[in-house]
Design a protein around this motif. Structure first.
Motif, short mmCIF file in Angstrom:
data_model
loop_
_atom_site.label_atom_id
_atom_site.label_comp_id
_atom_site.label_asym_id
_atom_site.label_seq_id
_atom_site.Cartn_x
_atom_site.Cartn_y
_atom_site.Cartn_z
N GLY A 173 -18.50 -5.12 0.01
CA GLY A 173 -17.35 -4.23 0.03
C GLY A 173 -16.52 -4.28 -1.25
O GLY A 173 -15.47 -3.64 -1.33
N GLY A 174 -16.98 -5.06 -2.23
CA GLY A 174 -16.29 -5.09 -3.52
C GLY A 174 -15.13 -6.05 -3.59
O GLY A 174 -14.31 -5.96 -4.51
N ILE A 175 -15.04 -7.00 -2.65
CA ILE A 175 -13.95 -7.96 -2.65
C ILE A 175 -14.31 -9.16 -3.53
O ILE A 175 -15.38 -9.74 -3.39
N THR A 176 -13.41 -9.52 -4.45
CA THR A 176 -13.60 -10.70 -5.28
C THR A 176 -13.25 -11.94 -4.46
O THR A 176 -12.23 -11.97 -3.76
N LEU A 200 -18.04 -8.99 2.72
CA LEU A 200 -16.91 -8.84 1.79
C LEU A 200 -17.42 -8.55 0.38
O LEU A 200 -16.88 -7.69 -0.33
N TYR A 258 0.83 -1.20 0.00
CA TYR A 258 0.00 0.00 0.00
C TYR A 258 0.87 1.26 0.00
O TYR A 258 0.61 2.21 -0.75
N LEU A 311 -11.30 -4.40 3.89
CA LEU A 311 -12.22 -3.55 3.15
C LEU A 311 -11.59 -2.19 2.81
O LEU A 311 -11.75 -1.70 1.69
N LYS A 312 -10.86 -1.62 3.74
CA LYS A 312 -10.25 -0.31 3.51
C LYS A 312 -9.22 -0.34 2.39
O LYS A 312 -9.20 0.51 1.50
N SER A 355 -8.01 -7.80 -2.50
CA SER A 355 -8.80 -8.65 -3.39
C SER A 355 -7.91 -9.17 -4.51
O SER A 355 -7.03 -8.44 -4.99
N HIS A 405 -8.99 -2.71 0.20
CA HIS A 405 -9.55 -3.49 -0.90
C HIS A 405 -8.61 -4.65 -1.24
O HIS A 405 -8.12 -4.77 -2.38
#
Length: 443
Positions: free
Chosen positions: A181-184, A178, A43, A140-141, A145, A143
């Motif tokens: 939250g847009g996680i694949t 999840l 990150y 989640l923050k 994924s 992302h």
């Protein structure tokens, strides 16, 4: 305990190599922010310009200013995930393979990691049962994924019974959170007769499919049982008829989801087809092979890769005898290809050797769990001839079998030359056709 991320490997020519960062050095911070683990590091180094604080092996602390141009790589790999180490599994699954390992193997084989960071970076399956609220928010923050999740059962009671942990029952809420939250998510179901088959399996598959497109794959694999189950709950493997029931249900789900989502979504392990005596499906059933590392679809992919270049294969090669070593479950598959290839290519003499797994027990039939000792005991003397083994038999980066022997040891035992082959049809063709054939048309 180290203070930062410990460097395991530095890629030659990368920015880190030019800065003379070396294995054993530690990354303490990026732009003044503490690096707690590999997620923080990824990150914090997402920008083109940043400063890293490095503690060298001799104790010296060095500040490195980095300007990363397009196409340049930093070139760092790390030992583990961070100074605090891995998150380990807190479950006591009735089917846990690690619990079925014999004593005396290398310590890393008994490590039951359940770490969301390895799920992101290495595709390891995790259960979510040890994830704290802080870690969930972090996923989640940032992302994080895709993630690979061992689900096994959507039903809370069935999952708790299988995993023997009261904290495992909220998987539905966790996956929904999840997904929102847009996680694949790539999911796995280890099928254990009497625990999560029948209606439990049906419910699990449809609940997971309802989370599409967040859920991109549902892999179903049969339970693996070794002979080392003393003190563990009594389990039995899937029967041939049960395998056929799974296949019939699976084909129905695939038709349903292909019509609804333009994706088959459910992918059944190759072992079900072998056990049930069914023909393997075409490669198109596996879409983009999302569960290949889980051993799902490997045989169909292999077949498709060979078929795609069949007309380009040479009519003859210099006379050569080779031996392909595999597990019992793949024996008939490779014997079929042996017959076709030897008929097609004059000079090729390919022998297939299916090795019984006496180390773990004969019910373990996949090639990836064979040991060098079992291979040596059953292959005999090859009198200097070449033999092929798939790379799944060896631990990545160490070239060791599960019994800690390496290919050179096996070469001495069988008096042959070992060729390690990548797990795809084209690498296999290049290996059996020999160096005399360039094989440019199958690159």
């Amino acid at each position: 305990m180290s203070e930062g991320l410990v460097v395991a490997r530095v890629e030659r020519g990368g920015i880190a190599d030019q800065l003379e960062i070396r294995p054993g050095d530690e990354i303490l911070s990026v732009d003044g922010a503490e690096v707690k683990d590999i997620i923080d590091f990824q990150y914090l180094t997402a920008e083109d310009v940043y400063t890293i604080l490095v503690k060298a092996r001799d104790g010296a602390v060095i500040e490195c200013e980095i300007e990363q141009e397009p196409g340049e790589i930093l070139g760092l790999e790390f030992r583990g995930v961070g100074p605090e180490g891995l998150k380990f599994c807190r479950n006591h699954c009735v089917f846990c393979f690690v619990a079925q390992m014999p004593p005396g193997l290398r310590p890393t084989l008994y490590a039951r990691d359940d770490d969301y960071r390895l799920s992101l970076t290495q595709g390891s399956f995790i259960t979510l049962s040890n994830l704290t609220e802080e870690e969930f928010e972090r996923v989640l923050k940032f992302h994080l994924s895709p993630l690979y999740i061992s689900v096994h059962a959507w039903d809370a009671e069935a999952r708790r019974t299988m995993m023997r942990n009261p904290r495992t029952g909220d998987i539905g809420k966790q996956l929904t959170r999840l997904a929102e939250g847009g996680i694949t998510l790539h999911t796995q179901i280890v099928l254990v007769p009497g625990y999560n088959d029948g209606k439990v399996l049906e419910e699990t598959v449809h609940h997971l499919a309802a989370l599409f497109p967040a859920v991109q794959s549902i892999g179903v694999v049969p339970v693996g049982l070794t002979r080392f189950r003393a003190g563990l709950p009594p389990l039995r493997p899937c029967s041939p008829e049960e395998a056929r029931e799974v296949l019939r249900a699976g084909e129905g789900w695939q038709r349903e989801f292909q019509a609804a989502y333009d994706r088959h979504l459910v992918y059944l392990a190759d072992e079900f087809y072998v056990l049930g005596g069914w023909e393997l499906p075409g490669a198109e059933v596996y879409d983009d092979f999302p569960q290949l590392e889980n051993g799902v679809g490997m045989a169909s992919k292999f077949r498709a890769e060979i078929e795609s270049v069949w007309q380009d294969l040479p009519a003859r090669v210099p006379p050569r005898r080779l031996h392909l070593i595999t597990g019992v479950s793949a024996l008939k598959f490779f014997e079929g290809w042996r017959d076709r290839l030897c008929e097609r290519i004059q000079g090729l003499d390919l022998r297939i050797i299916g090795v019984v797994n006496n180390f773990f027990g004969p019910e373990v039939t996949v090639a990836g769990l064979l040991t060098a000792g079992d291979i040596a005991a059953q292959v005999g003397k090859l009198k200097g001839e070449d033999f092929l083994i798939p790379e799944v038999m060896l631990k990545t980066g160490e070239d060791l079998f599960l019994d800690e022997r390496d290919p050179s040891w096996l070469e001495e035992q069988v008096e042959g030359k070992c060729i390690v082959v990548a797990n795809d049809g084209r690498a296999f063709l290049k290996a059996i056709l020999g160096a005399e054939w360039e094989g440019d048309n199958i690159d």
